[in-house]
Design a protein around this motif. Sequence first.
Motif, short mmCIF file in Angstrom:
data_model
loop_
_atom_site.label_atom_id
_atom_site.label_comp_id
_atom_site.label_asym_id
_atom_site.label_seq_id
_atom_site.Cartn_x
_atom_site.Cartn_y
_atom_site.Cartn_z
N TYR A 12 0.83 -1.21 0.00
CA TYR A 12 0.00 0.00 0.00
C TYR A 12 0.86 1.25 0.00
CZ TYR A 12 -3.73 -3.22 1.32
OH TYR A 12 -4.63 -4.24 1.36
N SER A 50 -2.17 8.59 1.09
CA SER A 50 -1.75 7.18 1.17
C SER A 50 -2.16 6.52 2.49
CB SER A 50 -0.24 7.05 0.93
OG SER A 50 0.50 7.87 1.80
N LEU A 53 -5.50 4.96 1.97
CA LEU A 53 -5.46 3.70 1.23
C LEU A 53 -5.07 2.54 2.15
CD1 LEU A 53 -5.42 5.84 -1.10
CD2 LEU A 53 -4.05 4.20 -2.39
N PHE A 61 -4.56 4.15 -6.09
CA PHE A 61 -5.29 5.42 -6.00
C PHE A 61 -6.51 5.40 -6.92
CE2 PHE A 61 -1.41 6.96 -4.04
CZ PHE A 61 -1.89 7.84 -3.09
N TYR A 64 -9.32 3.84 -5.07
CA TYR A 64 -9.78 4.77 -4.04
C TYR A 64 -10.67 5.85 -4.65
CZ TYR A 64 -9.54 8.32 -0.34
OH TYR A 64 -9.85 9.26 0.61
#
Length: 288
Positions: A12, A50, A53, A61, A64
């Motif tokens: 991630y 970040s 996430l 991204f 997201y």
Amino acid sequence: MNKNNTTISNQYIQCQLGESELAKIIDMIYQRAGIVITSQRREMVYNRLSPRLRALKIESFSHYLQILANSPTHSEWQLFINALTTNLTSFFREAYHFPVLAEHARQRGGAYNVWCTAASTGEEPYSIAITLDEALGASFTGPRVLATDIDTDVLEKARRGIYRLADINNLSPEQKKQYFLRRSDSDSPDPELEQVKVGRLLQNAVQFQQLNLVAPQWNVPAPFDAIFCRNVMIYFNKETQLRLLNRFAKLLKPGGLLFVGHSERFNDVDSPFRLKGQSVYCLAKENV
């Protein structure tokens, strides 16, 4: 954490923020909050989003942003805005404004009220409340200061009113004693860890409320004697700035003041305001 979870976490962290995702983020935050972010702020955007996430266990991204795009009412929208909002504040920041506010309040007296449009973690609205209490005495009609912000995280910190002892270093000993309480559970040999809490007088003087300045309607108890919108409109484009200035003008009482940041200038021909003092404005059509 086991090895597998460590691998996932690192995955991630290392996800890429591409040009197309950055462009979508820039457009989304502008459409939702009026905030202008340039493509040069890629690293800032990455560092602030970040963690979202990682929290959602999302690997890209684009995924997201798809979640946000697919649900305009998703609770993640507020966290997206919170992450990209800049909050820099301190007690009595840009201190030259507060004697102006105090003198204005003393001249007008009565039920003087102020809207602080970017409350952040509370230092600014509490500074306004201290100024008004010293100038006018205690209010018997309820809060004098409406403190709003788009960021729900900082508003929660503001409501709690807990700060480091070092945060109030620039206040006088009398102000510290009058308006703050030493937290008994914060005794520490390290001054950086000692804490204070705003007292009941300040808590009663400020009403906190979540508000988006680019929303079509504001549920605020206008009109106001003064509006503080300091170091906020630098994040908006010219069109949004002018729209906000016109809306503020309609919410001020005759002779009311608008306080802005030291680097903000709104004295052009289209503005409803004219400069009255150092980054202090009054309505252009008033003879005040």
